[in-house]
Design a protein around this motif. Structure first.
Motif, PDB file in Angstrom:
ATOM      1  N   TRP A  68      18.264   3.067 -58.438  1.00  0.00           N
ATOM      2  CA  TRP A  68      18.723   4.599 -58.459  1.00  0.00           C
ATOM      3  C   TRP A  68      20.397   4.492 -58.316  1.00  0.00           C
ATOM      4  CZ3 TRP A  68      15.298   7.671 -59.996  1.00  0.00           C
ATOM      5  CH2 TRP A  68      14.087   7.653 -60.090  1.00  0.00           C
ATOM      6  N   VAL A  69      20.871   5.618 -58.987  1.00  0.00           N
ATOM      7  CA  VAL A  69      22.207   5.643 -59.211  1.00  0.00           C
ATOM      8  C   VAL A  69      22.695   6.919 -58.566  1.00  0.00           C
ATOM      9  CG1 VAL A  69      24.183   5.446 -60.699  1.00  0.00           C
ATOM     10  CG2 VAL A  69      22.300   4.100 -61.195  1.00  0.00           C
ATOM     11  N   GLY A  70      23.331   7.196 -57.609  1.00  0.00           N
ATOM     12  CA  GLY A  70      24.012   8.359 -57.212  1.00  0.00           C
ATOM     13  C   GLY A  70      25.252   9.074 -57.948  1.00  0.00           C
ATOM     14  N   VAL A  71      25.483   9.990 -58.403  1.00  0.00           N
ATOM     15  CA  VAL A  71      26.767  10.467 -59.057  1.00  0.00           C
ATOM     16  C   VAL A  71      27.129  11.843 -58.771  1.00  0.00           C
ATOM     17  CG1 VAL A  71      25.891   9.261 -61.204  1.00  0.00           C
ATOM     18  CG2 VAL A  71      25.032  11.598 -61.011  1.00  0.00           C
ATOM     19  N   PHE A 113      24.553   2.961 -55.113  1.00  0.00           N
ATOM     20  CA  PHE A 113      23.463   2.613 -55.694  1.00  0.00           C
ATOM     21  C   PHE A 113      22.413   2.246 -54.728  1.00  0.00           C
ATOM     22  CE2 PHE A 113      27.135   1.179 -58.475  1.00  0.00           C
ATOM     23  CZ  PHE A 113      26.788   1.365 -59.762  1.00  0.00           C
ATOM     24  N   TYR A 114      21.215   2.682 -54.968  1.00  0.00           N
ATOM     25  CA  TYR A 114      19.976   2.903 -53.902  1.00  0.00           C
ATOM     26  C   TYR A 114      18.635   2.014 -54.733  1.00  0.00           C
ATOM     27  CZ  TYR A 114      23.612   6.233 -52.512  1.00  0.00           C
ATOM     28  OH  TYR A 114      24.597   7.028 -52.248  1.00  0.00           O
ATOM     29  N   ASP A 115      18.048   1.519 -53.548  1.00  0.00           N
ATOM     30  CA  ASP A 115      16.939   0.765 -53.907  1.00  0.00           C
ATOM     31  C   ASP A 115      15.525   2.079 -54.089  1.00  0.00           C
ATOM     32  OD1 ASP A 115      17.749  -1.612 -54.039  1.00  0.00           O
ATOM     33  OD2 ASP A 115      17.445  -1.861 -51.757  1.00  0.00           O
ATOM     34  N   ASP A 124      18.416  14.160 -54.263  1.00  0.00           N
ATOM     35  CA  ASP A 124      17.742  12.949 -54.551  1.00  0.00           C
ATOM     36  C   ASP A 124      18.432  12.577 -56.044  1.00  0.00           C
ATOM     37  OD1 ASP A 124      16.228  12.891 -52.610  1.00  0.00           O
ATOM     38  OD2 ASP A 124      14.334  13.658 -53.511  1.00  0.00           O
ATOM     39  N   SER A 125      18.491  11.120 -56.475  1.00  0.00           N
ATOM     40  CA  SER A 125      18.937  10.712 -57.520  1.00  0.00           C
ATOM     41  C   SER A 125      18.262  10.860 -58.866  1.00  0.00           C
ATOM     42  CB  SER A 125      19.271   9.213 -57.373  1.00  0.00           C
ATOM     43  OG  SER A 125      19.955   8.328 -58.524  1.00  0.00           O
ATOM     44  N   GLU A 126      18.780  11.453 -59.896  1.00  0.00           N
ATOM     45  CA  GLU A 126      18.027  11.534 -61.151  1.00  0.00           C
ATOM     46  C   GLU A 126      18.348  10.433 -62.029  1.00  0.00           C
ATOM     47  OE1 GLU A 126      19.699  15.278 -62.931  1.00  0.00           O
ATOM     48  OE2 GLU A 126      19.554  16.289 -61.169  1.00  0.00           O
ATOM     49  N   SER A 175      19.865   2.771 -63.024  1.00  0.00           N
ATOM     50  CA  SER A 175      20.727   1.687 -63.838  1.00  0.00           C
ATOM     51  C   SER A 175      20.172   1.499 -64.998  1.00  0.00           C
ATOM     52  CB  SER A 175      21.198   0.433 -63.111  1.00  0.00           C
ATOM     53  OG  SER A 175      21.679  -0.404 -63.957  1.00  0.00           O
ATOM     54  N   ALA A 176      21.019   1.419 -66.047  1.00  0.00           N
ATOM     55  CA  ALA A 176      20.331   1.028 -67.647  1.00  0.00           C
ATOM     56  C   ALA A 176      20.721  -0.386 -67.771  1.00  0.00           C
ATOM     57  CB  ALA A 176      21.080   2.051 -68.451  1.00  0.00           C
ATOM     58  N   GLY A 177      21.310  -1.061 -67.111  1.00  0.00           N
ATOM     59  CA  GLY A 177      21.460  -2.602 -67.351  1.00  0.00           C
ATOM     60  C   GLY A 177      22.743  -2.934 -68.055  1.00  0.00           C
ATOM     61  N   ILE A 178      23.429  -1.974 -68.467  1.00  0.00           N
ATOM     62  CA  ILE A 178      24.846  -1.970 -69.376  1.00  0.00           C
ATOM     63  C   ILE A 178      25.842  -1.917 -68.611  1.00  0.00           C
ATOM     64  CG2 ILE A 178      25.629  -1.126 -71.345  1.00  0.00           C
ATOM     65  CD1 ILE A 178      22.960  -0.256 -72.202  1.00  0.00           C
ATOM     66  N   TYR A 179      26.759  -3.053 -68.398  1.00  0.00           N
ATOM     67  CA  TYR A 179      27.982  -3.068 -67.473  1.00  0.00           C
ATOM     68  C   TYR A 179      29.218  -2.891 -68.231  1.00  0.00           C
ATOM     69  CZ  TYR A 179      23.665  -4.618 -64.955  1.00  0.00           C
ATOM     70  OH  TYR A 179      22.574  -4.656 -64.358  1.00  0.00           O
ATOM     71  N   GLY A 180      30.111  -2.074 -68.276  1.00  0.00           N
ATOM     72  CA  GLY A 180      31.289  -2.380 -68.522  1.00  0.00           C
ATOM     73  C   GLY A 180      32.387  -2.724 -67.582  1.00  0.00           C
ATOM     74  N   LEU A 181      33.108  -3.702 -67.553  1.00  0.00           N
ATOM     75  CA  LEU A 181      33.771  -3.960 -66.378  1.00  0.00           C
ATOM     76  C   LEU A 181      35.290  -4.607 -66.591  1.00  0.00           C
ATOM     77  CD1 LEU A 181      31.069  -6.320 -64.598  1.00  0.00           C
ATOM     78  CD2 LEU A 181      31.593  -3.867 -64.095  1.00  0.00           C
ATOM     79  N   LYS A 182      36.202  -3.799 -65.861  1.00  0.00           N
ATOM     80  CA  LYS A 182      37.506  -4.302 -65.882  1.00  0.00           C
ATOM     81  C   LYS A 182      37.895  -5.605 -65.074  1.00  0.00           C
ATOM     82  CE  LYS A 182      38.882  -0.698 -68.267  1.00  0.00           C
ATOM     83  NZ  LYS A 182      39.748   0.150 -67.653  1.00  0.00           N
TER      84      LYS A 182
END
Length: 241
Positions: A138-141, A160-162, A172-174, A177-184
């Motif tokens: 779960w992702v908090g935004v 990021f939460y289990d 609560d998170s809505e 994670s979609a499993g798609i990561y853009g990283l610098k």
């Protein structure tokens, strides 16, 4: 820009349900999962694609790669360690990473890549409302306002939460994670420290990005499907039509 694929899983759940093909060769929309990703990456300007797999999946992976694809064969205890195995080939410039069983809308992915190329954030993570994982992350935004128009507002990741409900987030998170990561590049320095501390699991690396003060933003996809079960293949077929 470089892209990367983690294809190091065993695919044991699919095998138990009668799927004989190694996971990278499971077909969705008439294409093997890995072939589909490589095609999409090329269409989005890939200069090189780095793929990591284990000894068992290496023959299957080797059968569908060519050209700009670099293959790293290494058995690892977690996706985080798989990323670490290919990190020397990703250092120095931004890259986009997915797992081999991630199926998404191609047009959305192209918009995501374009936004990642322009973002000032250290990471741009794909998120979705669609939950199909037994143990989703779960992702908090929170919304970052950059202007009066809705499209000028972006989502900052706060944690990021289990579980969906956590004492550290309200409400609560809505999203998961979609499993798609853009990283610098600076994200790989965090990864190195995670490895040095003996940590494991990709989600703990993502948590470290937040705890170490990197700016991590979210990009909302529609439906994203992980191919873990035979039934997921049918759902993915619908998504790719």
């Amino acid at each position: 820009m470089r892209f990367a694929v983690i294809a190091a899983g065993e695919g044991s759940r699919l095998a138990a349900e009668g799927i004989k093909e190694p996971k990278p060769l499971v077909r969705v929309g008439g294409e093997a999962l890995l072939t589909r990703l490589l095609r999409i990456f090329r269409q989005n300007g890939a200069t090189e694609v780095v793929v990591v797999c284990n000894d068992r999946t290496a023959p299957a992976v080797s059968s569908v790669i060519s050209g700009e694809v670099r293959l790293v064969v290494k058995s690892t205890p977690s996706s985080m360690h798989s990323l670490w195995a290919i990190s020397p080939y990703l250092a120095g410039e931004p890259f986009v990473l997915t797992t081999v069983d991630t199926v998404f809308n191609e047009q959305e992915f192209s918009r995501y890549v374009a936004d990642f190329c322009c973002t000032e954030a250290d990471a741009l993570m794909g998120i979705t409302h669609y939950v199909d994982d037994e143990k989703p992350l779960w992702v908090g935004v929170e919304e970052e306002e950059r202007g009066e128009r809705r499209e000028e507002r972006e989502l900052l990741i706060t944690g990021f939460y289990d579980t969906r409900t956590s004492k550290f987030q309200t409400p609560d998170s809505e999203f998961v994670s979609a499993g798609i990561y853009g990283l610098k590049p600076q994200a790989l320095k965090v990864l190195e420290r995670c490895i040095e501390r003996g940590e494991s699991r990709m989600r703990n690396f993502q948590r470290a990005l937040i705890s170490e003060g990197l700016k991590v933003k979210a990009w909302q996809f529609g439906k994203v499907i992980d191919i873990d079960h035979a039934s997921d293949i049918l759902e993915a077929e619908k998504l790719t039509k």
